[in-house]
Write an enzyme that holds these catalytic residues in place. Structure first.
Site, mmCIF file in Angstrom:
data_model
loop_
_atom_site.group_PDB
_atom_site.id
_atom_site.type_symbol
_atom_site.label_atom_id
_atom_site.label_comp_id
_atom_site.label_asym_id
_atom_site.label_seq_id
_atom_site.Cartn_x
_atom_site.Cartn_y
_atom_site.Cartn_z
ATOM 1 N N SER A 128 46.932 35.333 33.716
ATOM 2 C CA SER A 128 45.493 35.184 33.835
ATOM 3 C C SER A 128 44.925 34.624 32.522
ATOM 4 O O SER A 128 45.368 33.570 32.063
ATOM 5 C CB SER A 128 44.868 36.537 34.208
ATOM 6 O OG SER A 128 43.530 36.409 34.582
ATOM 7 N N ARG A 150 32.597 45.412 37.249
ATOM 8 C CA ARG A 150 34.002 45.697 37.553
ATOM 9 C C ARG A 150 34.269 45.611 39.049
ATOM 10 O O ARG A 150 35.306 45.096 39.471
ATOM 11 C CB ARG A 150 34.376 47.087 37.036
ATOM 12 C CG ARG A 150 35.807 47.500 37.338
ATOM 13 C CD ARG A 150 36.795 46.529 36.770
ATOM 14 N NE ARG A 150 38.166 47.019 36.918
ATOM 15 C CZ ARG A 150 39.245 46.284 36.690
ATOM 16 N NH1 ARG A 150 39.111 45.033 36.307
ATOM 17 N NH2 ARG A 150 40.449 46.783 36.840
ATOM 18 N N ASP A 170 46.712 34.521 45.694
ATOM 19 C CA ASP A 170 45.785 34.580 44.560
ATOM 20 C C ASP A 170 44.734 33.487 44.743
ATOM 21 O O ASP A 170 44.999 32.311 44.508
ATOM 22 C CB ASP A 170 46.554 34.383 43.252
ATOM 23 C CG ASP A 170 45.670 34.484 42.014
ATOM 24 O OD1 ASP A 170 44.441 34.616 42.164
ATOM 25 O OD2 ASP A 170 46.226 34.418 40.903
ATOM 26 N N HIS A 180 45.462 38.141 42.983
ATOM 27 C CA HIS A 180 45.633 37.881 41.559
ATOM 28 C C HIS A 180 46.361 39.022 40.850
ATOM 29 O O HIS A 180 47.130 38.792 39.910
ATOM 30 C CB HIS A 180 44.264 37.659 40.916
ATOM 31 C CG HIS A 180 44.324 37.244 39.485
ATOM 32 N ND1 HIS A 180 45.021 36.136 39.058
ATOM 33 C CD2 HIS A 180 43.779 37.809 38.361
ATOM 34 C CE1 HIS A 180 44.899 36.018 37.735
ATOM 35 N NE2 HIS A 180 44.164 37.020 37.303
ATOM 36 N N ASP A 181 46.159 40.248 41.302
ATOM 37 C CA ASP A 181 46.797 41.400 40.662
ATOM 38 C C ASP A 181 48.317 41.387 40.794
ATOM 39 O O ASP A 181 48.992 42.204 40.157
ATOM 40 C CB ASP A 181 46.262 42.703 41.271
ATOM 41 C CG ASP A 181 45.020 43.202 40.544
ATOM 42 O OD1 ASP A 181 44.626 42.583 39.530
ATOM 43 O OD2 ASP A 181 44.441 44.216 40.990
#
Length: 373
Positions: free
Chosen positions: A149, A219, A314, A347-348
């Site tokens: 990232s 968040r 992602d 993405h994680d």
């Protein structure tokens, strides 16, 4: 196998000139190391952190599992980045809120926290700080610089800022610049923070308060974008906490409860000014901007080998962004290994225990270790 580690601190009496034209008169960097530097000082690997991570890459800093490093499944003895054979460094970038000089630090010119007066930082500024720390540690050249990232952006920046000091660039789930949609998500998150009544123009330290609501919403927005639709559906579906209909301000669906929990936890440890700074650094990163938009020209000075990886689901740092990097590298005839990994986690995925992904990283770093012997 998990091990105990200790953070270290390095002070620089500067001044540090920044891309914005501003400077820091002095600053400190907090870092951790794992493994042993070999006699040739050739086996060092720098791991660059993403938005809400830190220098604490692996291991434990106390006797509890809560203190485990953010990439502990990747870095350590016998792991894909094997600290039995490699010397790994994790650095907390300036501007962060985990020990290095940042908005929460005392500004020596005023005797109060920097707050909104902390200067704007860029990815390239962070890389220059990392290079200065490497100088202090006697490391002239990294065997590899690695990150996912925002960390991957730093790894890319190393390849063109210090081509003689890096053997391999390992950039995972990243991009050479954010899409317009990504910048938009960052702006919505920032607005959540700055419009929180407790923000006080960034001077909330002086008021003894924290803009917890804004941070929590920021968040929650970010967390949604880090996950895939399929991954969220598999984990939460449309499960509700109770049957029936009613009007209330409470969480009714399991996914709502999860996001609220993540937001509240984040607001308890992360600094609001840091969030604003780091998301701006994400927005600003664009090495091709000074080369007429030509990424190949921007990366032309790179001489290292590259490993680029993306994940199929992602959508925040989509495979297409990695394809752009690979195309630019091939235009420059640079050696590049590219992996597009089928994974449902969005993405994680770069932080998780995907067997195929870890096997690829392990194999690539095995090549690096062999080349050092």
């Amino acid at each position: 196998m998990t091990f105990e580690v200790r953070a270290q601190r390095c002070r620089f009496d500067g001044p540090l000139a920044l891309q914005s034209g501003a400077s820091l008169a002095s600053y400190e960097l907090v870092y951790e190391t794992y493994g042993e530097l070999n006699d040739a000082r050739s086996n060092a690997v720098l791991v660059c952190h993403a938005l809400n991570a830190s220098h604490h890459v692996a291991g434990l800093t106390s006797g509890t599992r809560d203190d485990i490093g953010w990439w502990d499944n990747m870095v350590g003895p016998g792991k894909p980045v094997d600290t039995d054979r490699l010397f790994v460094i994790g650095v907390n970038n300036p501007g962060s809120c985990f020990g290095s000089t940042g908005p929460m630090s005392i500004n020596p010119a005023t005797g109060r926290p920097y707050g909104p007066e902390f200067p704007v930082l860029t990815v390239e500024d962070w890389v220059r700080c990392q290079a200065l720390l490497a100088d202090r540690l006697g490391i002239e050249r990294f065997a590899a610089v690695m990150g996912g990232s925002l960390g991957g952006m730093q790894a890319l920046a190393w390849s063109y800022l210090y081509p003689e000091r890096i053997g391999h660039c390992v950039a995972i789930a990243t991009a050479a610049r954010l899409t317009t949609q990504n910048i938009a998500f960052n702006e919505v998150a920032r607005r959540a923070i700055v419009t929180d009544p407790a923000f006080h123009g960034g001077r909330f330290y002086d008021k003894g308060v924290v803009p917890v609501h804004g941070l929590a919403v920021a968040r929650m927005i970010g967390h949604i974008t880090y996950l895939s639709d399929d991954g969220m559906a598999e984990r939460f579906g449309r499960l509700r906490k109770a049957e029936g209909y009613g009007f209330s301000y409470e969480a009714e669906f399991e996914v709502e409860s999860y996001l609220r929990y993540q937001g509240e936890k984040f607001s308890s440890y992360f600094d609001a000014n840091t969030y604003l700074l780091i998301t701006r650094a994400l927005d600003y990163f664009d090495p091709a901007r000074h080369h007429g938009g030509d990424l190949a020209r921007a990366l032309a000075s790179a001489t290292c080998d590259f490993f680029i990886a993306s994940f199929s689901t992602d959508w925040r740092f989509a495979p297409a962004r990695s394809h752009e990097i690979v195309k630019a590298l091939l235009t420059n005839q640079r050696p590049v290994t590219y992996a597009e990994i089928e994974a449902p986690h969005g993405h994680d995925a770069f932080l998780l225990d995907d067997p195929q992904y870890h096997a690829l990283i392990r194999a690539y770093f095995e090549r690096i270790v062999v080349s050092l012997s």
